[in-house]
Design a protein around this motif. Structure first.
Motif, PDB file in Angstrom:
ATOM      1  N   TRP A  45       0.942  -1.354   0.092  1.00 45.10           N
ATOM      2  CA  TRP A  45       0.091  -0.025   0.054  1.00 45.10           C
ATOM      3  C   TRP A  45       1.024   1.213   0.011  1.00 45.10           C
ATOM      4  CZ3 TRP A  45      -5.394   0.050  -0.344  1.00 45.10           C
ATOM      5  CH2 TRP A  45      -5.987  -1.296   0.001  1.00 45.10           C
ATOM      6  N   ARG A  57      -2.829   0.420  -4.014  1.00 45.64           N
ATOM      7  CA  ARG A  57      -2.785  -1.008  -3.729  1.00 45.64           C
ATOM      8  C   ARG A  57      -2.032  -1.850  -4.885  1.00 45.64           C
ATOM      9  NH1 ARG A  57      -5.405  -6.061  -3.914  1.00 45.64           N
ATOM     10  NH2 ARG A  57      -5.211  -6.941  -1.934  1.00 45.64           N
ATOM     11  N   PRO A 111      -9.518  -0.686   4.630  1.00 49.95           N
ATOM     12  CA  PRO A 111      -8.685  -1.125   3.270  1.00 49.95           C
ATOM     13  C   PRO A 111      -9.696  -1.364   2.321  1.00 49.95           C
ATOM     14  CG  PRO A 111      -8.254  -2.589   4.681  1.00 49.95           C
ATOM     15  CD  PRO A 111      -8.979  -1.654   5.528  1.00 49.95           C
TER      16      PRO A 111
END
Length: 330
Positions: free
Chosen positions: A159, A170, A229
């Motif tokens: 990341w 990502r 995330p």
């Protein structure tokens, strides 16, 4: 991960950033190298607590894997320098791509096969072979004005932060740690506030590995944000009365989060709950050898920090170094 002094430029205006880190990927504390593995081994007392980097190097990020070597990236030209923690001696192991193609944040995977490099204003995400120095992946992300700043490794992805746009990048990793051939963009929302200038800085994982922690230089004058995330929703982490106006690199060891406050020449340590929603300040590390440290990595019972020296003009003869301090215990 760091901030250059007012009036200086590197590509664009590094001058106004509280920028750029490093640190160690931790999640379920045994997953990734420097913090989880290194914290179990004691550093020999005879090892140096300071070692030089090449003159003119302009360091920013630092990474340490399972072996006692520090990897440092150069803002100046993207070189990566590897130094032995036992002797302090080192050499360039990845040749940079030249002026304007910096390495800001960097991490090394747990196999010590790949280096994941943040390319700053070049907008590049790079993956280098840690043994041969060859580039194995190179991506250009974002848009004009993007600055790829810091990076953290998780079991399934690398990341990266973007300091000038409200988004993370990502890069998926397969079970062998092999990186994908494309990068996904995750927009940030919730309580995230994007400033007109530099905003996102260091990045780490929560102790339980469920979310990401990102320094935001705008919210409440400098805050730590917990980012989901899956959807990019950000929430401010309760750090009691601790302010982090110059928060830079993040390093998580167990539940202790080390927050490098570069221009303050200090490292604030907070103890987080497992989910990373709140933290209690437990220590502040200062040292007369600090000369604007930016990021941190761990080996044994020590924390290693590169001095970026953003308060002096960079020249080919400017001296740079890495210093080591003791970890916080208890």
């Amino acid at each position: 991960m760091s901030q250059l002094p007012e009036g200086r430029t590197v590509e664009r205006s590094f001058a106004r950033r509280e920028v750029l880190g490093a640190a160690a990927a931790i999640g379920s504390a045994a997953l990734l190298g420097p913090a989880a593995g290194a914290a179990r081994a004691a550093s020999p007392g005879s090892w140096p607590t300071r070692f030089p980097l090449p003159n003119g190097f302009q360091p920013e990020g630092i990474a340490i894997g399972r072996s006692p070597y520090a990897w440092c990236g150069s803002i100046a030209d993207g070189d990566v320098y590897r130094a032995s923690l036992a002797t302090g001696r080192g050499r360039i192991v990845v040749e940079g791509l030249g002026a304007g193609r910096s390495v800001i944040g960097l991490k090394i995977d747990r196999q010590e096969r790949r280096l994941f490099l943040s390319g700053g204003f070049s907008r590049e995400i790079r993956v280098a072979d840690a043994r041969s120095g060859e580039m194995v992946r190179l991506f250009t992300v974002g848009a004009e004005g993007t600055m790829v700043n810091d990076v953290v490794l998780t079991p399934g992805a690398a990341w990266f932060t973007d300091s000038f746009r409200p988004q993370l990048y990502r890069l998926a990793l397969d079970r062998r740690g092999e990186p994908a051939h494309e990068v996904a963009t995750l927009p940030l929302g919730g309580a995230w506030e994007q400033g007109t200038d530099f905003t996102a800085n260091g990045i780490a994982r929560t102790p339980d590995g469920s979310a990401l922690l990102v320094v935001n230089t705008v919210v409440e004058g400098g805050s730590l944000m917990r980012v989901d995330p899956r959807d990019g929703i950000a929430r401010r982490v309760d750090l009691a009365d601790l302010a982090i106006p110059f928060g830079d690199g993040l390093l998580l060891i167990g539940r202790h989060l080390y927050i490098v406050q570069q221009r303050l020449n200090q490292v604030d340590v907070v103890r987080l709950n497992a989910a990373g929603t709140r933290g209690r300040p437990v220590a502040r590390i200062t040292d007369p050898r600090f000369r604007i440290p930016t990021t941190a990595a761990a080996w044994g019972d020590r924390i290693y920090l590169p001095n970026a020296r953003f308060d002096v003009p960079p020249t080919p003869d400017t001296e740079y170094d890495v210093v080591a301090v003791d970890q916080v215990t208890g």
